[in-house]
Design an enzyme around this catalytic site. Structure first.
Site, PDB file in Angstrom:
ATOM      1  N   HIS A  94       1.284   4.093   2.167  1.00 40.00           N
ATOM      2  CA  HIS A  94       1.591   4.509   3.429  1.00 40.00           C
ATOM      3  C   HIS A  94       3.231   4.925   3.365  1.00 40.00           C
ATOM      4  O   HIS A  94       3.940   3.781   2.939  1.00 40.00           O
ATOM      5  CB  HIS A  94       1.047   3.939   4.561  1.00 40.00           C
ATOM      6  CG  HIS A  94      -0.240   3.872   5.092  1.00 40.00           C
ATOM      7  ND1 HIS A  94      -0.958   3.004   5.774  1.00 40.00           N
ATOM      8  CD2 HIS A  94      -1.165   4.946   4.674  1.00 40.00           C
ATOM      9  CE1 HIS A  94      -2.232   3.393   5.920  1.00 40.00           C
ATOM     10  NE2 HIS A  94      -2.356   4.565   5.358  1.00 40.00           N
ATOM     11  N   ASP A 150       0.488  -4.391   5.763  1.00 34.33           N
ATOM     12  CA  ASP A 150      -0.391  -4.030   7.018  1.00 34.33           C
ATOM     13  C   ASP A 150      -1.904  -4.703   7.135  1.00 34.33           C
ATOM     14  O   ASP A 150      -2.572  -4.319   5.978  1.00 34.33           O
ATOM     15  CB  ASP A 150      -0.579  -2.479   7.212  1.00 34.33           C
ATOM     16  CG  ASP A 150       0.747  -1.910   7.452  1.00 34.33           C
ATOM     17  OD1 ASP A 150       1.817  -2.667   7.360  1.00 34.33           O
ATOM     18  OD2 ASP A 150       0.606  -0.541   7.436  1.00 34.33           O
ATOM     19  N   ASP A 156       5.598   4.770   5.299  1.00 32.47           N
ATOM     20  CA  ASP A 156       6.362   3.837   6.150  1.00 32.47           C
ATOM     21  C   ASP A 156       6.653   2.756   5.455  1.00 32.47           C
ATOM     22  O   ASP A 156       7.571   1.926   5.301  1.00 32.47           O
ATOM     23  CB  ASP A 156       5.923   3.577   7.539  1.00 32.47           C
ATOM     24  CG  ASP A 156       4.489   2.793   7.299  1.00 32.47           C
ATOM     25  OD1 ASP A 156       3.536   3.235   6.848  1.00 32.47           O
ATOM     26  OD2 ASP A 156       4.463   1.668   7.931  1.00 32.47           O
ATOM     27  N   HIS A 157       6.087   2.661   4.078  1.00 34.25           N
ATOM     28  CA  HIS A 157       5.993   1.451   3.069  1.00 34.25           C
ATOM     29  C   HIS A 157       6.828   1.960   1.827  1.00 34.25           C
ATOM     30  O   HIS A 157       7.075   1.367   0.844  1.00 34.25           O
ATOM     31  CB  HIS A 157       4.886   0.764   2.857  1.00 34.25           C
ATOM     32  CG  HIS A 157       4.332   0.033   4.279  1.00 34.25           C
ATOM     33  ND1 HIS A 157       4.436  -1.447   3.999  1.00 34.25           N
ATOM     34  CD2 HIS A 157       3.939   0.620   5.192  1.00 34.25           C
ATOM     35  CE1 HIS A 157       3.961  -1.431   5.467  1.00 34.25           C
ATOM     36  NE2 HIS A 157       3.629  -0.516   5.873  1.00 34.25           N
ATOM     37  N   HIS A 164      -6.833  -2.975   5.877  1.00 33.58           N
ATOM     38  CA  HIS A 164      -6.328  -1.999   6.397  1.00 33.58           C
ATOM     39  C   HIS A 164      -6.988  -0.848   5.999  1.00 33.58           C
ATOM     40  O   HIS A 164      -7.999  -0.764   5.506  1.00 33.58           O
ATOM     41  CB  HIS A 164      -4.835  -1.761   5.746  1.00 33.58           C
ATOM     42  CG  HIS A 164      -3.877  -1.082   6.545  1.00 33.58           C
ATOM     43  ND1 HIS A 164      -3.720  -0.881   7.750  1.00 33.58           N
ATOM     44  CD2 HIS A 164      -2.890  -0.325   5.916  1.00 33.58           C
ATOM     45  CE1 HIS A 164      -2.692  -0.139   8.129  1.00 33.58           C
ATOM     46  NE2 HIS A 164      -2.213   0.440   6.897  1.00 33.58           N
ATOM     47  N   HIS A 188       0.828  -1.125  -0.061  1.00 31.49           N
ATOM     48  CA  HIS A 188       0.062  -0.059   0.002  1.00 31.49           C
ATOM     49  C   HIS A 188       0.990   1.364  -0.009  1.00 31.49           C
ATOM     50  O   HIS A 188       2.038   1.296  -0.114  1.00 31.49           O
ATOM     51  CB  HIS A 188      -1.080   0.111   1.060  1.00 31.49           C
ATOM     52  CG  HIS A 188      -0.504  -0.097   2.534  1.00 31.49           C
ATOM     53  ND1 HIS A 188       0.612  -0.817   2.991  1.00 31.49           N
ATOM     54  CD2 HIS A 188      -0.536   0.626   3.800  1.00 31.49           C
ATOM     55  CE1 HIS A 188       0.926  -0.557   4.266  1.00 31.49           C
ATOM     56  NE2 HIS A 188       0.271   0.380   4.468  1.00 31.49           N
ATOM     57  N   HIS A 214       6.481  -5.708  11.212  1.00 32.50           N
ATOM     58  CA  HIS A 214       5.728  -4.461  11.500  1.00 32.50           C
ATOM     59  C   HIS A 214       5.618  -4.258  13.003  1.00 32.50           C
ATOM     60  O   HIS A 214       4.508  -4.025  13.463  1.00 32.50           O
ATOM     61  CB  HIS A 214       4.398  -4.529  10.741  1.00 32.50           C
ATOM     62  CG  HIS A 214       3.957  -3.028  10.386  1.00 32.50           C
ATOM     63  ND1 HIS A 214       3.265  -2.289  11.104  1.00 32.50           N
ATOM     64  CD2 HIS A 214       4.122  -2.364   9.341  1.00 32.50           C
ATOM     65  CE1 HIS A 214       2.688  -1.183  10.680  1.00 32.50           C
ATOM     66  NE2 HIS A 214       3.404  -1.102   9.528  1.00 32.50           N
TER      67      HIS A 214
HETATM   68 ZN   LIG Z   1       2.926   0.187   8.120  1.00 32.59          ZN
HETATM   69 ZN   LIG Z   2      -0.390   1.214   6.677  1.00 38.95          ZN
END
Ligand SMILES: [Zn+2]
Ligand SMILES: [Zn+2]
Length: 307
Positions: A65, A211, A67-68, A140, A63, A269
């Site tokens: 986001h 996630d 942090d990815h 998620h 996805h 994670h």
């Molecule tokens: Zn994440």
């Molecule tokens: Zn996420």
């Protein structure tokens, strides 16, 4: 183990990085292919450290986001710096094309290499003679996917002596049989099973959830996997929070592993809400004994040899 698959955890933290955990990224090496699932902020440094090729790689985003994905533009820029011309493929959910385009625009980066972006909302996204990659929906807060990577099982090992015995001329007809197609010689059909010995290699199945909160679609897609890499953001006590933010506790991950009858589970994670990682791991192992806590640099090798 030349025939096997090697999985390297480049980043294992939940959204905020920690002193010894970077944001999400997992590298999967198999027969010269490099798949990178997610690119957290420090991904390219971790790739250098763990000798993951910048040249030959396919990026899979679970996805979008940050942090990815924060590591993407840096990685692309480094490829430009080193004048790497090989195309790169990026696979991700809806909006991935827009996301990549806007990043290139914002950073004024016009690469000399082709960037191929494939958006998916489930199903086969990549298939070659070595493996098939399928995406599937997870649960998620954002449009998110898990990935299932299954290696191809060779039909069998071509037995030259049997081919000679059957007087099959070397060349095109051998190739047909090796590819699983029957052939005809002087009106007689010869089937591949007559010249192929049982293959000593088996399929490897790896599932990575990205996630997600506890979800039945993850269980279905993880069935009998050799390795399940599952969101385990929270310790057992944080059930409310896991539902609210659509992540999993380590117990959810263990439950999925058990239900799906996988061989091994890696909890990743990981947030700082895990006050004691050993306790979290032990609790998961009570449900699914072959659970492992991810850490940056963890390497797992999966053999493709039959036992
Ligand atoms: Zn994440
Ligand atoms: Zn996420």
């Amino acid at each position: 183990m030349s025939d096997g698959m090697k999985i390297t955890f480049l980043g294992t933290s939940s959204a905020p990085p920690q002193v010894d955990r970077r944001q999400s990224s997992v590298a999967i090496k198999y027969r010269g292919h490099n798949l990178i699932v997610d690119l957290g902020e420090a991904a390219q440094v971790q790739m250098l450290k763990h000798k993951i090729s910048f040249k030959n790689l396919t990026i899979l985003f679970t996805h979008l986001h940050s942090d990815h994905t924060l590591g993407l533009i840096g990685l692309l820029a480094t490829r430009g710096f080193y004048n790497i011309k090989k195309p790169v493929t990026i696979i991700g959910p809806q909006w991935t094309k827009t996301f990549v385009f806007l990043q290139l625009l914002a950073f004024r980066f016009d690469p000399d290499f082709e960037i191929k972006v494939i958006e998916t909302d489930g199903g086969v996204v990549l298939a070659n003679s070595d493996f098939v990659v399928e995406s599937f929906k997870v649960n998620h807060s954002e449009e998110s996917l898990g990935y299932k990577i299954v290696t191809q099982k060779p039909l069998g090992v071509f037995n030259v002596d049997k081919a000679k015995e059957l007087a099959i001329p070397r060349g095109k007809l051998w190739k047909e049989l090796q590819e699983g197609n029957p052939i005809e010689i002087e009106g007689k059909t010869i089937y591949p099973s007559e010249v192929l010995d049982k293959s000593p290699t088996k399929q490897i199945k790896v599932v990575i959830t990205g996630d997600t909160t506890l979800d039945h679609n993850v269980i279905n897609n993880s069935a009998e996997a050799d390795l399940l890499i599952h969101d385990a953001t929270y310790p057992p006590s944080e059930v409310e929070r896991s539902k609210k933010y659509k992540h999993s506790t380590c117990l959810d991950a263990a439950f999925v592993a058990k239900k799906a009858n996988v061989k091994k589970l890696v909890l990743t994670h990981i947030s700082e809400l895990h006050k004691n990682l050993e306790d979290s791991l032990r609790a998961a192992q009570e449900i699914f004994p072959n659970s492992v806590m991810a850490e940056d640099g963890l390497e797992i090798e999966l053999s493709s040899r039959e036992n």
